[in-house]
Structures are given as C-alpha cells and as structure tokens.
Design a protein around this motif. Structure first.
Motif, PDB file in Angstrom:
ATOM      1  N   UNK B 115       0.846  -1.192   0.000  1.00 44.90           N
ATOM      2  CA  UNK B 115       0.000   0.000   0.000  1.00 44.90           C
ATOM      3  C   UNK B 115       0.869   1.224   0.000  1.00 44.90           C
ATOM      4  N   UNK B 161     -11.681   7.154   5.569  1.00 48.21           N
ATOM      5  CA  UNK B 161     -10.933   6.775   6.765  1.00 48.21           C
ATOM      6  C   UNK B 161     -11.814   6.944   8.001  1.00 48.21           C
ATOM      7  N   UNK B 190     -10.714  -9.394   4.739  1.00 53.65           N
ATOM      8  CA  UNK B 190      -9.527  -8.968   5.481  1.00 53.65           C
ATOM      9  C   UNK B 190      -8.501  -8.280   4.586  1.00 53.65           C
ATOM     10  N   UNK B 191      -8.453  -8.669   3.319  1.00 51.24           N
ATOM     11  CA  UNK B 191      -7.435  -8.057   2.472  1.00 51.24           C
ATOM     12  C   UNK B 191      -7.784  -6.618   2.112  1.00 51.24           C
ATOM     13  N   UNK B 192      -9.028  -6.227   2.294  1.00 51.57           N
ATOM     14  CA  UNK B 192      -9.409  -4.854   1.992  1.00 51.57           C
ATOM     15  C   UNK B 192      -9.393  -3.971   3.220  1.00 51.57           C
ATOM     16  N   UNK B 193      -9.167  -4.576   4.365  1.00 54.62           N
ATOM     17  CA  UNK B 193      -9.190  -3.810   5.600  1.00 54.62           C
ATOM     18  C   UNK B 193      -7.777  -3.320   5.868  1.00 54.62           C
ATOM     19  N   UNK B 194      -7.571  -2.035   5.741  1.00 54.82           N
ATOM     20  CA  UNK B 194      -6.227  -1.464   5.889  1.00 54.82           C
ATOM     21  C   UNK B 194      -6.165  -0.586   7.112  1.00 54.82           C
ATOM     22  N   UNK B 195      -5.154  -0.845   7.913  1.00 54.49           N
ATOM     23  CA  UNK B 195      -4.994  -0.012   9.102  1.00 54.49           C
ATOM     24  C   UNK B 195      -3.905   0.997   8.826  1.00 54.49           C
ATOM     25  N   UNK B 196      -4.235   2.251   9.010  1.00 52.55           N
ATOM     26  CA  UNK B 196      -3.217   3.276   8.837  1.00 52.55           C
ATOM     27  C   UNK B 196      -2.359   3.321  10.088  1.00 52.55           C
ATOM     28  N   UNK B 197      -3.008   3.346  11.218  1.00 54.41           N
ATOM     29  CA  UNK B 197      -2.262   3.348  12.464  1.00 54.41           C
ATOM     30  C   UNK B 197      -3.114   2.711  13.547  1.00 54.41           C
ATOM     31  N   UNK B 217      -6.948   3.716  13.474  1.00 62.36           N
ATOM     32  CA  UNK B 217      -7.282   4.546  12.325  1.00 62.36           C
ATOM     33  C   UNK B 217      -7.213   3.656  11.096  1.00 62.36           C
TER      34      UNK B 217
END
Lengths: 94, 257
Positions: B115, B161, B190-197, B217
């Motif tokens: 990403x 976000x 799960x592959x589309x769930x992105x954690x920024x922080x 976040x």
C-alpha cells in the motif's frame, strides 16, 4: 482464524499498520477530543461520515502533542474536509 | 553373414568366368583350355573389388564405428539430461525469492501489494455501499487488563478513513506490558481492511491503575465494492486480543516477507 481442518486454504495473515503504532496517551491529553468524537458517533447513530471532523480534530490534537507523527491531513484521507474548510473560509473572509 | 560372403565369392567367380570367356571371345583368343576351369576356381580379387571395404574385418570395423557413434550419442544425451536435472533443481531453489518478488509486484494470491500513501490521498469513497464494522476485544487468560471497545459499531463506506477507540485498564498493582494482535472476519474482507495506524504488534506498557484510550485509524479499500465474492457482505468484525509480553520473550511481528 482458519480452522484446523483447513489444509491448503489461505489463512489470515495480520498485517502491520501502514504508519506503525500510536504512542499511548498516558496523560489523557486528547481525551476531550475523543469524548467529542464518541458523543458525535452516538448521536449520529454511529455514522462515520458525519463525525469525520471530530476524528480530524482528534488526530490534529495528537500531532500537536507529539503523540503522532506530523503528516499533512490529505495523506490521512481528510482532503475533502480540508477543501470544505477552505471553501467555508473563503467566502467568509471576503 | 558367412553364407553371404560365400555367395559373394561364388558370384564373382561366375562373373569372372563370364568376363574372361567374353574377353577371350571378343579378342579372338581361343584359349579355352583346361586352365580356364582352374582359373575359375582361383580366387583372385579383381581390381574393382579391392577398393571396396566389404569383408569380415571391414564389416566388423564398420560395426565398431557405429557402436562408437551410438555411444557418443548416448553420452551427449546423458549429459543433456543431467544438465536439465541440475537446472531443474537450481530453478526450484531460485523460485522461492522469485515467487515472492512476483507476488509483491502483482499482488496475486492475496499477498501484501505494498500500500502506498498515495492511495489514501486519492481514493474516492463509495457512498452507496455502507458497511458496518463491529468491534470485539479479547484478552488472553494470563493478562489481567480490562480491555474493551468504546463503541459497539461504526457505519463506514469503502474509501473513507475512520477512527475507532478501545480502552484498556490495568487494575493490578504492578506495571504490565501487553502486546496485541488482531483478526478480521470474514476472511475475504480482510485483504481490503487497511490499518493506517493502530496499537497492535508493539509493546504497550500500562502502569498500575492506569487507563488509556487506544485508537485505531483504518479504512476499507474502495476495491471492496467491486469484489464479487463480497457482494453480500455488509458487516466486518475487527477483533483485538491482548497478550502479556513477558521479559525476554520476543513475539514474531508480521513483516513484509
């Protein structure tokens, strides 16, 4: 988690967060912003789009108090909010 | 083989007899006498046969050279096969890092596709797809923290976000260091769930009787909307589990492999 019998099926792989981990807010410096955000969420029936301004404020608080690395807010997905803000300020200033 | 040779010699005797008879007739020589019959049985190799390599020894020599040729061919074939075998083994060893590079570059098979921050900046929210994200908090039996989410759910759209909070409290008299991991169900989402922080995979220390807010976040990739497998999914559950980090114990952190 995948069940034990799932041979060959892809298992869940936790991924590290993009920007790492939040330092803990031991002194509760941004607690007020958090409370505002949560209250907004409860009022709007947990709709995120209506409370994004408060989340932006919370992250700005964190950045100001060295609890988060300073980043331009566009990179955190708040571009539309910033544009709205500048639009709101524009005609207001005139 | 011997019979053939006899046949050959007999043939050439007859041929010789005919040719000598013809020769004598043609040249007017009438030397047909009893010596011609002896001549018939005298085995003389005429000139034209001398240059040929027909014969037992020469045939054996030819067979030998043919065998040599076969042996040479076999040897080259064997060399090629051995070389192919070695190449295959080498390729199977080289395939491991090559495959990893390939997966990272193309993102096939659900591996991390690198990403970039660009995506967060430029992604457009998909307004007509509302997803409910529910939160779950767990602790391992050995850690005595009170760990819970501060909101039960959030309605979010892909490409936007969102911020969520968990709360952790250390009711004991000693500082406790915890470390957490997370899980997302359903698996395909799960592959589309992105954690920024967030607060996972790093040691978090809580002093006695301390309580902290732990934010997450995250955003859901806008591609979520175009995946046919997820067309009927509208609830994602994010679940965090805290473990106690003991002294000297190192957890394997997920890394880009």
């Amino acid at each position: 988690m995948s069940t034990a019998m799932n041979f060959g099926a892809k298992s869940f792989r936790p991924r590290p967060p993009d920007k790492g981990s939040f330092p803990l807010d031991h002194f509760g410096e941004c607690k007020l912003f958090k409370e505002k955000y949560l209250r907004c969420l409860r009022d709007s029936d947990f709709d995120n789009s209506q409370c994004r301004i408060h989340s932006k404020d919370y992250l700005e608080c964190r950045m100001d108090r060295e609890l988060m690395k300073k980043e331009p807010l566009e990179k955190l997905g708040f571009k539309d909010l910033l544009e709205e803000q500048s639009e709101g300020k524009g005609p207001g200033s005139h | 083989m011997v019979f053939l040779l006899c046949g050959f010699t007999a043939k050439h005797c007859i041929q010789q007899a005919f040719s000598s008879a013809w020769f004598s007739i043609a040249h007017g020589k009438t030397s047909v006498s009893c010596t011609s019959s002896a001549q018939l049985f005298l085995r003389r190799t005429p000139q034209r046969f001398l240059n040929q390599t027909r014969g037992v020894k020469s045939h054996k020599r030819k067979y030998q050279s043919q065998e040599d040729a076969w042996k040479k061919k076999n040897r080259t074939a064997l060399t090629y096969i051995a070389a192919t075998g070695v190449a295959m083994i080498g390729l199977s060893y080289a395939a491991v890092p090559l495959y990893r590079l390939f997966c990272q570059a193309t993102g096939l098979g659900g591996t991390i596709s690198g990403h970039d921050a660009e995506q967060v900046e430029t992604m457009k929210p998909v307004r007509d797809r509302i997803i409910k994200v529910t939160f779950n908090a767990d602790t391992h039996a050995s850690i005595q923290w009170n760990f819970r989410p501060q909101q039960s759910e959030i309605y979010v759209v892909p490409g936007e976000t969102a911020l969520a909070f968990y709360k952790a409290r250390n009711p004991t008299e000693r500082p406790v260091i915890g470390i957490s991991t997370y899980n997302v169900v359903p698996f395909e989402a799960a592959q589309y769930f992105n954690k920024i922080q967030c607060f996972c995979f790093e040691e978090q220390r809580l002093n006695p009787h301390e309580e902290v807010d732990m934010p997450v976040f995250f955003y859901i990739d806008p591609e979520f909307d175009s995946d046919p497998k997820l067309a009927r999914i509208d609830t994602i559950t994010l679940s965090y589990t805290f473990f106690e980090a003991k002294e000297g114990h190192s957890f394997p952190f997920p890394r880009y492999s």
